[in-house]
Enzyme design. Structure first.
Site, PDB file in Angstrom:
ATOM      1  N   HIS A 156       7.144  -5.650  -0.334  1.00  0.00           N
ATOM      2  CA  HIS A 156       6.098  -6.569  -0.794  1.00  0.00           C
ATOM      3  C   HIS A 156       6.618  -7.998  -0.915  1.00  0.00           C
ATOM      4  O   HIS A 156       5.877  -8.954  -0.702  1.00  0.00           O
ATOM      5  CB  HIS A 156       5.568  -6.116  -2.155  1.00  0.00           C
ATOM      6  N   ASP A 163      -0.856  -3.070  -0.959  1.00  0.00           N
ATOM      7  CA  ASP A 163      -1.377  -1.793  -1.445  1.00  0.00           C
ATOM      8  C   ASP A 163      -2.894  -1.927  -1.480  1.00  0.00           C
ATOM      9  O   ASP A 163      -3.426  -2.869  -2.082  1.00  0.00           O
ATOM     10  CB  ASP A 163      -0.855  -1.495  -2.855  1.00  0.00           C
ATOM     11  N   GLU A 245       3.199   6.997   0.233  1.00  0.00           N
ATOM     12  CA  GLU A 245       2.147   6.342  -0.553  1.00  0.00           C
ATOM     13  C   GLU A 245       0.945   6.069   0.339  1.00  0.00           C
ATOM     14  O   GLU A 245       1.006   5.229   1.231  1.00  0.00           O
ATOM     15  CB  GLU A 245       2.659   5.024  -1.156  1.00  0.00           C
ATOM     16  N   HIS A 248      -0.032   2.219   0.801  1.00  0.00           N
ATOM     17  CA  HIS A 248       0.996   1.219   1.107  1.00  0.00           C
ATOM     18  C   HIS A 248       1.094   0.989   2.620  1.00  0.00           C
ATOM     19  O   HIS A 248       1.404   1.911   3.380  1.00  0.00           O
ATOM     20  CB  HIS A 248       2.332   1.736   0.555  1.00  0.00           C
TER      21      HIS A 248
END
Length: 273
Positions: A156, A163, A245, A248
């Site tokens: 990130h 996300d 995830e 993500h």
């Protein structure tokens, strides 16, 4: 009889000048006066809203509703900041979803390194488990590093990772979280866990559990279909999903594949670009 010593005007003036100089020295040496200006984002970064105003932004880390249980360092405004190529790719994905009656919703975008540092400090404090019941009910906090949920660096911070989820339009607002309210496991049925206007993805956002793995075979039916809709929509625009995830994604190729930034999440960080 008490003698009173008179101070000459010249002596008094020298004293005032010396006092003023001392105060100026203290001010110049104070942490506030010496604080370095906040770093700015490179010109390649933009606020997502400047590229696409229709994408819903529900920036969780500026609120206390996250796995730490408090607002996170470096988040000054509820704002999604991304590299321009990532933002433009999200815009293209959004156009396709809008035609189907859906919208993207971002939970987190660019993340300052100082925020990641806070996550690391929090993970090392094994006594702080106030949000465990929702975000990591079945994971011992001592395992967060070993199991890959927390790391010293995050994609990130390079600016091309976000996300996000999908919501059906028209989207009702997500009710606010109030610290201290009862917590429900993030993998509970959608009707029981924290209310979110997202499509049912099988778990909530930031669920530290193997059920959050994008292709976990236990997730079937409409939940799996929703995950695949998100994944296929974004992959068509150059995004790569993190298998652990479902929320993500990273745009490829990244403009800054090896740089971890620390400018704050604030409009002024990208102002003037």
């Amino acid at each position: 009889m008490t003698r009173i010593r008179m101070t000459s005007p010249r002596t008094g003036l020298r004293g005032l000048v010396a006092a003023a100089a001392a105060l100026l020295t203290v001010a110049l040496l104070s942490p506030t006066a010496q604080a370095a200006p906040e770093p700015k984002a490179p010109a390649e970064f933009v606020a997502l809203s400047s590229v696409d105003r229709s994408i819903i932004q529900e920036m969780r880390y500026i609120t206390p509703h996250d796995f730490v249980g408090e607002p996170i360092d470096g988040y000054r405004q509820p704002l999604c900041i991304l590299t321009r190529p990532a933002a433009e790719a999200l815009h293209r994905a959004q156009l396709g979803l809008l035609r189907q009656g859906y919208s993207l919703k971002v939970y987190d975008c660019y993340r300052p390194q100082r925020a990641v540092d806070q996550f690391v400090r929090w993970a090392k404090d094994l006594d702080d488990v106030k949000m465990k019941a929702e975000f990591y009910p079945d994971v011992d906090k001592s395992r967060l590093f070993a199991d890959g949920y927390i790391a010293a660096k995050s994609g990130h911070s390079r600016g091309s990772t976000m996300d996000l989820t999908i919501v059906k339009l028209p989207a009702p607002p997500t009710p606010p979280y109030h610290p201290g309210q009862p917590l429900v496991p993030c993998y509970a049925p959608q009707s029981q866990r924290f209310p979110d206007n997202s499509l049912d993805m099988g778990t909530g956002f930031d669920c530290f559990d193997t059920l959050a793995h994008t292709d976990d075979p236990r997730v079937q039916g409409v939940q799996r279909a929703h995950r695949q809709l998100l994944k296929s929509t974004l992959e068509a625009q150059g995004f790569v999903n993190l298998p652990e995830e479902w929320w993500h994604f990273t745009f490829q190729p990244e403009p800054f594949p090896d740089t971890y930034f620390d400018f704050p999440v604030a409009r002024r960080s990208v102002a003037g670009h």
